[in-house]
Write a protein that holds these residues in place. Structure first.
Motif, PDB file in Angstrom:
ATOM      1  N   UNK A  85       0.853  -1.183   0.000  1.00  0.00           N
ATOM      2  CA  UNK A  85       0.000   0.000   0.000  1.00  0.00           C
ATOM      3  C   UNK A  85       0.891   1.236   0.000  1.00  0.00           C
ATOM      4  N   UNK A  86       0.549   2.195  -0.842  1.00  0.00           N
ATOM      5  CA  UNK A  86       1.374   3.397  -0.952  1.00  0.00           C
ATOM      6  C   UNK A  86       1.181   4.246   0.296  1.00  0.00           C
ATOM      7  N   UNK A  87       2.267   4.498   0.983  1.00  0.00           N
ATOM      8  CA  UNK A  87       2.199   5.264   2.220  1.00  0.00           C
ATOM      9  C   UNK A  87       3.381   6.198   2.368  1.00  0.00           C
ATOM     10  N   UNK A  88       3.761   6.460   3.613  1.00  0.00           N
ATOM     11  CA  UNK A  88       4.813   7.436   3.881  1.00  0.00           C
ATOM     12  C   UNK A  88       6.161   7.016   3.296  1.00  0.00           C
ATOM     13  N   UNK A 134      11.635  14.845 -11.952  1.00  0.00           N
ATOM     14  CA  UNK A 134      10.858  13.962 -12.832  1.00  0.00           C
ATOM     15  C   UNK A 134      10.881  12.522 -12.306  1.00  0.00           C
ATOM     16  N   UNK A 135      12.033  12.063 -11.862  1.00  0.00           N
ATOM     17  CA  UNK A 135      12.113  10.710 -11.292  1.00  0.00           C
ATOM     18  C   UNK A 135      11.152  10.585 -10.114  1.00  0.00           C
ATOM     19  N   UNK A 136      11.107  11.609  -9.259  1.00  0.00           N
ATOM     20  CA  UNK A 136      10.233  11.581  -8.085  1.00  0.00           C
ATOM     21  C   UNK A 136       8.769  11.478  -8.490  1.00  0.00           C
ATOM     22  N   UNK A 137       8.350  12.290  -9.449  1.00  0.00           N
ATOM     23  CA  UNK A 137       6.947  12.307  -9.861  1.00  0.00           C
ATOM     24  C   UNK A 137       6.560  11.019 -10.577  1.00  0.00           C
ATOM     25  N   UNK A 138       7.443  10.530 -11.432  1.00  0.00           N
ATOM     26  CA  UNK A 138       7.172   9.272 -12.139  1.00  0.00           C
ATOM     27  C   UNK A 138       7.084   8.127 -11.132  1.00  0.00           C
ATOM     28  N   UNK A 139       7.992   8.118 -10.177  1.00  0.00           N
ATOM     29  CA  UNK A 139       8.020   7.046  -9.182  1.00  0.00           C
ATOM     30  C   UNK A 139       6.724   6.986  -8.385  1.00  0.00           C
ATOM     31  N   UNK A 143       3.919   4.067  -8.379  1.00  0.00           N
ATOM     32  CA  UNK A 143       3.630   3.332  -7.144  1.00  0.00           C
ATOM     33  C   UNK A 143       2.131   3.078  -7.009  1.00  0.00           C
ATOM     34  N   UNK A 144       1.338   4.103  -7.293  1.00  0.00           N
ATOM     35  CA  UNK A 144      -0.113   3.950  -7.209  1.00  0.00           C
ATOM     36  C   UNK A 144      -0.632   3.029  -8.311  1.00  0.00           C
ATOM     37  N   UNK A 145      -0.109   3.177  -9.516  1.00  0.00           N
ATOM     38  CA  UNK A 145      -0.595   2.369 -10.630  1.00  0.00           C
ATOM     39  C   UNK A 145      -0.308   0.885 -10.426  1.00  0.00           C
ATOM     40  N   UNK A 146       0.896   0.559  -9.963  1.00  0.00           N
ATOM     41  CA  UNK A 146       1.221  -0.866  -9.779  1.00  0.00           C
ATOM     42  C   UNK A 146       0.457  -1.461  -8.600  1.00  0.00           C
ATOM     43  N   UNK A 147       0.059  -0.614  -7.656  1.00  0.00           N
ATOM     44  CA  UNK A 147      -0.737  -1.096  -6.529  1.00  0.00           C
ATOM     45  C   UNK A 147      -2.186  -1.351  -6.945  1.00  0.00           C
TER      46      UNK A 147
END
Length: 395
Positions: A85-88, A134-139, A143-147
């Protein structure tokens, strides 16, 4: 040298896909190499970005790194684990990367100009976007999409992330400050993504501030969604590894599938070029296909050579870069800026080193490359000191 290589390999954890660390090492070492020439006036063509449409080996480097980000997202869950789950933890990583990018944006002072105003130049005119941003935003998006999405859903998402921004650039009309209406333009400074950057980021906060009619950023807002498709393709490629058996025959089949898929993507992307131009700044669908295809071919080659055949010694130094990629990027960025901040005579320390040491010995273009290689060697020594002490800078 053999002893040095053995010491590197001795610290690789068992069960780890060494090919992925090597792939990341190739990406970050190449990025540092092309970003630190002795002089930007003397750069060999393959080590420079395409001026607009088209591509060079240098244009593959950043997509390769994003592809590896996707690969690493899957590997971090293990062979049988599920996406968390995407969290902190994920948001903390993204925020740290973004903050590091902003730090590099403000880390400069012009000591040669007594009237230089750092607050006005660097803080008030800060560039919001950049490589790390850009790496931060893509990451975090991935994270949400793969979850949320199953494998087929991720494939659809990868397509949509690339096609939708491109469609917007072709069909949405936009207006310049003079009132002129444009639609479907794909020129430098005149495309929908540039107009959007100027609206959302402001002309004072982008890389190409003087572009006309619209200031824009090569790591702009709309094309960041396109870049996410590259990361998702890395996820999909590694999901195939995750679902495959661990025996040698299954590994060879996987490797062959990667080779076929990578080759097809490069060919299709190249064939699309006359209709959908390959363009890094626009991160066009054809650019996604070509660069992800090259990335997959490299991954297949390294996987076969290193993880299947276990021929590791010759490539071992890349591990030193690969396991501390962000640390290397930050080190290179900080040192590169310091070299142009320190005044020497009427120029800078970097200009003096190039003009008095490298250029006389190797010539203009050779000296510029020799300077970049020398920087990489120095950075390698620093990264090796971290590696041998097992200091891994995790963002």
């Amino acid at each position: 040298m053999r002893q040095h290589l053995n010491r590197i390999l001795a610290q690789v954890p068992r069960g780890r896909l060494m090919s992925v660390d090597l792939l990341r090492g190739i990406a970050i070492a190449a990025m540092v190499l092309v970003n630190n020439p002795g002089s930007w006036s003397f750069v060999y063509a393959p080590m420079a970005h395409a001026q607009w449409h088209g591509w060079t080996p240098t244009d593959v480097i950043f997509p390769l790194f994003l592809f590896v980000v996707g690969v690493s997202m899957v590997l971090s869950t293990g062979k049988k684990g599920s996406f968390p789950v995407v969290g902190w933890a994920q948001w903390s990583r993204a925020l740290k990367l973004f903050a590091l990018g902003l730090f590099l944006a403000i880390f400069f002072y012009n000591f040669r100009d007594s009237s230089y105003n750092w607050i006005e130049d660097r803080l008030e005119g800060i560039r919001w976007m950049g490589v790390l941003q850009r790496i931060a935003l893509v990451y975090i998006l991935c994270c949400y999409l793969v979850r949320w999405l199953p494998t087929k859903g991720l494939l659809v998402a990868a397509v949509l992330c690339s096609v939708v921004p491109w469609a917007l650039m072709l069909i949405v009309p936009y207006e310049s400050a003079s009132g002129e209406i444009f639609q479907g333009q794909l020129a430098f400074g005149n495309h929908f993504a540039a107009w959007l950057d100027q609206i959302l980021l402001g002309s004072a906060h982008v890389y190409h501030r003087d572009a006309q009619p619209f200031a824009f950023d090569p790591e702009g807002v709309l094309t960041t969604f396109s870049a996410a498709s590259t990361c998702l393709l890395g996820v999909l490629a590694t999901l195939a590894w995750k679902s495959a058996d661990s025996d040698r025959e299954a590994q060879l089949v996987l490797c062959r599938n990667w080779l076929v898929a990578g080759t097809l993507m490069v060919l299709v992307g190249q064939l699309l070029h006359p209709v959908v131009p390959i363009n890094k700044v626009l991160w066009s669908p054809s650019f996604v296909l070509v660069t992800a295809g090259v990335s997959m071919l490299l991954m297949a080659g390294l996987y076969y050579l290193v993880d299947i055949r276990e021929r590791r010694r010759a490539l071992a130094p890349l591990l030193v870069f690969g396991v501390n990629a962000i640390a290397l990027f930050m080190l290179a960025g900080v040192v590169g800026r310091i070299l142009i901040m320190i005044p020497v005579g009427d120029g800078t320390l970097k200009g003096w080193l190039f003009g008095t040491v490298f250029q006389p010995i190797f010539g203009s273009y050779g000296g510029s490359l020799a300077f970049a290689i020398s920087c990489l060697v120095v950075f390698y020594w620093v990264m090796w000191q971290m590696y041998r002490r097992q200091i891994i800078w995790k963002v």
